[in-house]
Design an enzyme around this catalytic site. Sequence first.
Site, PDB file in Angstrom:
ATOM      1  NE  ARG A 240      -4.746  -0.937   0.722  1.00 36.82           N
ATOM      2  CZ  ARG A 240      -4.218  -2.183  -0.290  1.00 36.82           C
ATOM      3  NH1 ARG A 240      -4.007  -2.177  -1.881  1.00 36.82           N
ATOM      4  NH2 ARG A 240      -6.030  -2.761  -0.450  1.00 36.82           N
ATOM      5  CD  GLU A 269      -2.745   3.631  -5.011  1.00 37.84           C
ATOM      6  OE1 GLU A 269      -1.447   3.508  -4.371  1.00 37.84           O
ATOM      7  OE2 GLU A 269      -3.960   3.529  -5.461  1.00 37.84           O
ATOM      8  CG  HIS A 287      -2.852  -0.268  -6.531  1.00 38.74           C
ATOM      9  ND1 HIS A 287      -3.469   0.331  -5.414  1.00 38.74           N
ATOM     10  CD2 HIS A 287      -3.628  -0.902  -6.085  1.00 38.74           C
ATOM     11  CE1 HIS A 287      -3.709  -0.083  -4.581  1.00 38.74           C
ATOM     12  NE2 HIS A 287      -4.073  -1.611  -4.649  1.00 38.74           N
TER      13      HIS A 287
END
Length: 330
Positions: A240, A269, A287
């Site tokens: 993360r 993000e 991601h």
Amino acid sequence: MTKPAILVARAIFPETLARLAVHFELTTNDADQVWSKPELVERLRGKAGALTTGSERIDAEVVAASPGLRVVANMAVGYNNFDVDALTRAGVLATNTPDVLTETTADFGFALLMATARRITESERYLRRGEWNKWRYDMFTGPDVNGATLGILGMGRIGQAIARRGAHGFGMPVIYHNRSRLDAASEAACKARYVDKDTLFREADHVVLVLPYSASSHHAVGAAELALMKPTATLVNVARGGIVDDAALAQALREGRIAAAGLDVFEGEPQVHPDLLALKNVVLTPHIASASTPTRRAMAELAADNLIDFFTLGRARTPLNPQVLDRGGR
Ligand code: GLV
């Protein structure tokens, strides 16, 4: 009988929506907008359940503003977007999607490690710019992956799957650090040796981060940890954003204090720290670690199964706070 009202907070596979529609009155987000908190609260009005992704924050405020909400099913294994304590206190069941993405995410973690160490994207950009005009002995040389020491921070299911790839496929000695040590059989299965966190950063040739994000893992990798690493080492984050201090990482990469990094997740993000964007020695992906088509389908289906089982059977396949079920829910 009226069907329970469910919010599907982001676009998902039409097949999954069709299955959900058999059981529920659906409100969908076909435009796939990322809603602000007030927009989310507005859409949750009158809903008994929601299928969310990591982009929807479900906290005490949202729960208090949604008195009919009984279950939230995250289409992600990570659930730092949920305040699970607040959900539990309110009697709202929370679920996530573990297991179905383990191997796919581990594949990607390893791909990012390979791309980072072997300078795949940096050299591809060079070639595409038309700069390749001759072979040279030291062109895009970097560290080896095979036989190098793999350090894994966060040794859950995905960490262990990455360790197995490194140990069995690439002959890598594996060291790991985790909140709790694995049992001997699990350590043997991935040929991994437990070390303290500093030793991990000092000894690993390639560090891979696979720990969950929480207040206690915020900036688990910052200037101090980066300073321990070998100048030839690489760092990969498939966990993360926020686990790595991106500004400190950019500085370490710029100053050559570590060789390179591979990042699939970022603080704030989809914004990416501009200093990272300016660097050559970092591989950046949006991601996508779990993004094989079969795995994303399996994640959506598991999130849907959790909602269907909750409303039809009074249980869930992968609950995060099963005590809510024992107490009879909200
Ligand atoms: C993806 O980041 C997930 O948590 O599933």
